[in-house]
Design a protein around this motif. Structure first.
Motif, PDB file in Angstrom:
ATOM      1  N   VAL A 135      39.183  42.525  53.204  1.00 26.82           N
ATOM      2  CA  VAL A 135      38.726  42.081  51.889  1.00 26.82           C
ATOM      3  C   VAL A 135      37.774  40.900  52.016  1.00 26.82           C
ATOM      4  O   VAL A 135      36.680  40.890  51.432  1.00 26.82           O
ATOM      5  CB  VAL A 135      39.923  41.717  50.992  1.00 26.82           C
ATOM      6  N   ASN A 136      38.147  39.893  52.772  1.00 27.00           N
ATOM      7  CA  ASN A 136      37.311  38.701  52.875  1.00 27.00           C
ATOM      8  C   ASN A 136      35.978  38.998  53.541  1.00 27.00           C
ATOM      9  O   ASN A 136      34.937  38.454  53.154  1.00 27.00           O
ATOM     10  CB  ASN A 136      38.056  37.590  53.613  1.00 27.00           C
ATOM     11  N   GLY A 141      30.193  40.175  52.711  1.00 26.49           N
ATOM     12  CA  GLY A 141      29.070  41.097  52.769  1.00 26.49           C
ATOM     13  C   GLY A 141      28.380  41.262  51.423  1.00 26.49           C
ATOM     14  O   GLY A 141      27.143  41.324  51.342  1.00 26.49           O
ATOM     15  N   ILE A 142      29.160  41.331  50.350  1.00 21.40           N
ATOM     16  CA  ILE A 142      28.579  41.440  49.004  1.00 21.40           C
ATOM     17  C   ILE A 142      27.678  40.242  48.728  1.00 21.40           C
ATOM     18  O   ILE A 142      26.551  40.379  48.229  1.00 21.40           O
ATOM     19  CB  ILE A 142      29.694  41.553  47.951  1.00 21.40           C
ATOM     20  N   CYS A 162      42.242  34.532  48.981  1.00 23.01           N
ATOM     21  CA  CYS A 162      40.900  35.053  48.731  1.00 23.01           C
ATOM     22  C   CYS A 162      40.356  34.286  47.529  1.00 23.01           C
ATOM     23  O   CYS A 162      41.115  33.925  46.624  1.00 23.01           O
ATOM     24  CB  CYS A 162      40.949  36.551  48.453  1.00 23.01           C
ATOM     25  N   ASP A 163      39.043  34.039  47.504  1.00 20.03           N
ATOM     26  CA  ASP A 163      38.482  33.243  46.415  1.00 20.03           C
ATOM     27  C   ASP A 163      38.007  34.084  45.236  1.00 20.03           C
ATOM     28  O   ASP A 163      37.303  33.587  44.359  1.00 20.03           O
ATOM     29  CB  ASP A 163      37.348  32.352  46.929  1.00 20.03           C
ATOM     30  N   VAL A 164      38.387  35.369  45.208  1.00 22.43           N
ATOM     31  CA  VAL A 164      38.141  36.222  44.045  1.00 22.43           C
ATOM     32  C   VAL A 164      39.464  36.878  43.660  1.00 22.43           C
ATOM     33  O   VAL A 164      40.395  36.946  44.467  1.00 22.43           O
ATOM     34  CB  VAL A 164      37.070  37.311  44.344  1.00 22.43           C
ATOM     35  N   PRO A 165      39.588  37.378  42.417  1.00 24.70           N
ATOM     36  CA  PRO A 165      40.836  38.058  42.034  1.00 24.70           C
ATOM     37  C   PRO A 165      41.105  39.280  42.899  1.00 24.70           C
ATOM     38  O   PRO A 165      40.197  40.073  43.165  1.00 24.70           O
ATOM     39  CB  PRO A 165      40.576  38.460  40.574  1.00 24.70           C
ATOM     40  N   VAL A 166      42.344  39.431  43.354  1.00 24.09           N
ATOM     41  CA  VAL A 166      42.761  40.590  44.142  1.00 24.09           C
ATOM     42  C   VAL A 166      43.910  41.279  43.414  1.00 24.09           C
ATOM     43  O   VAL A 166      44.913  40.640  43.084  1.00 24.09           O
ATOM     44  CB  VAL A 166      43.202  40.195  45.565  1.00 24.09           C
TER      45      VAL A 166
END
Length: 208
Positions: A135-136, A141-142, A162-166
């Motif tokens: 995921v990270n 990459g995004i 992770c620094d985005v919602p999972v």
């Protein structure tokens, strides 16, 4: 080995289940105490639709232009795009669903895919995310290709930062004795227990 398999089900929708096989398995990033077989939810219409609906509901309030699918989750991703385009912030949005090339953990996007990521809100979808490396790396990459990560969705996940919602449908907490180790620290290896199989997104290959 398959005789040891048992099913665990989503608490929300029993159409969603994964097969769990206890033992000693080697993945790309770790050694684990259980093989998680998600063939059904990746491949069967009803299971994939049910998984997609639950995941899409979690992101209905977030703008999504593109879904990047990893680990053979494109069927789930397509259903997610359909659900998202009929609800929340994404009504009538022509959401793209793409699968990048992977070199190791690094995501490679060819020029024809760049318009679907650059300056777009991009959701990452994967089958399994226990250590968080996949995921990270995907989120990195995004951003590298100029996209804005909308979040990450996974069928089976671990407890990682992770620094985005999972969002995960099932997790390591649903398997009380699940363990994951760095290969060099694996206590099963130190006890001399052979690896039962090598596992990746396509399934597992027994080691005879």
């Amino acid at each position: 080995m398959e005789k040891r398999a048992y099913e665990i089900y989503s608490h929300v929708n029993r159409e969603i289940s994964i097969s769990v096989i206890p033992g000693h398995f080697a993945t790309k990033h770790s050694h684990v105490s259980h093989c998680i077989d998600m063939t059904k939810v990746k491949s069967q219409l009803n299971s994939a639709k049910a998984a997609a609906k639950l995941l899409a509901d979690s992101f209905a309030g977030i703008p999504v232009d593109t879904i990047i699918t990893l680990e053979r989750t494109k069927m789930i991703g397509a259903f997610m795009a359909n659900y998202l385009s009929h609800a929340g912030m994404n009504v009538n949005q022509n959401i793209a669903v793409i699968t990048p090339e992977l070199v190791g953990d690094k995501m490679i996007l060819r020029d024809n895919f760049l318009p679907y990521v650059m300056n777009c809100h991009v959701l990452l979808l994967t089958a399994s995310a226990t250590t968080g490396q996949t995921v990270n790396s995907g989120i990195e990459g995004i951003r590298y290709y100029g996209g804005s990560p909308a979040g990450a969705a996974t069928v089976f996940g671990g407890n990682f930062k992770c620094d985005v919602p999972v969002v995960k449908l099932l997790g390591v907490d649903d398997i009380p004795d699940y363990s994951s180790y760095a290969p060099q620290d694996c206590p099963l290896c130190k006890k001399g227990l052979k690896v039962d199989a090598v596992v990746n997104s396509y399934g597992y290959s027994k080691i005879m």
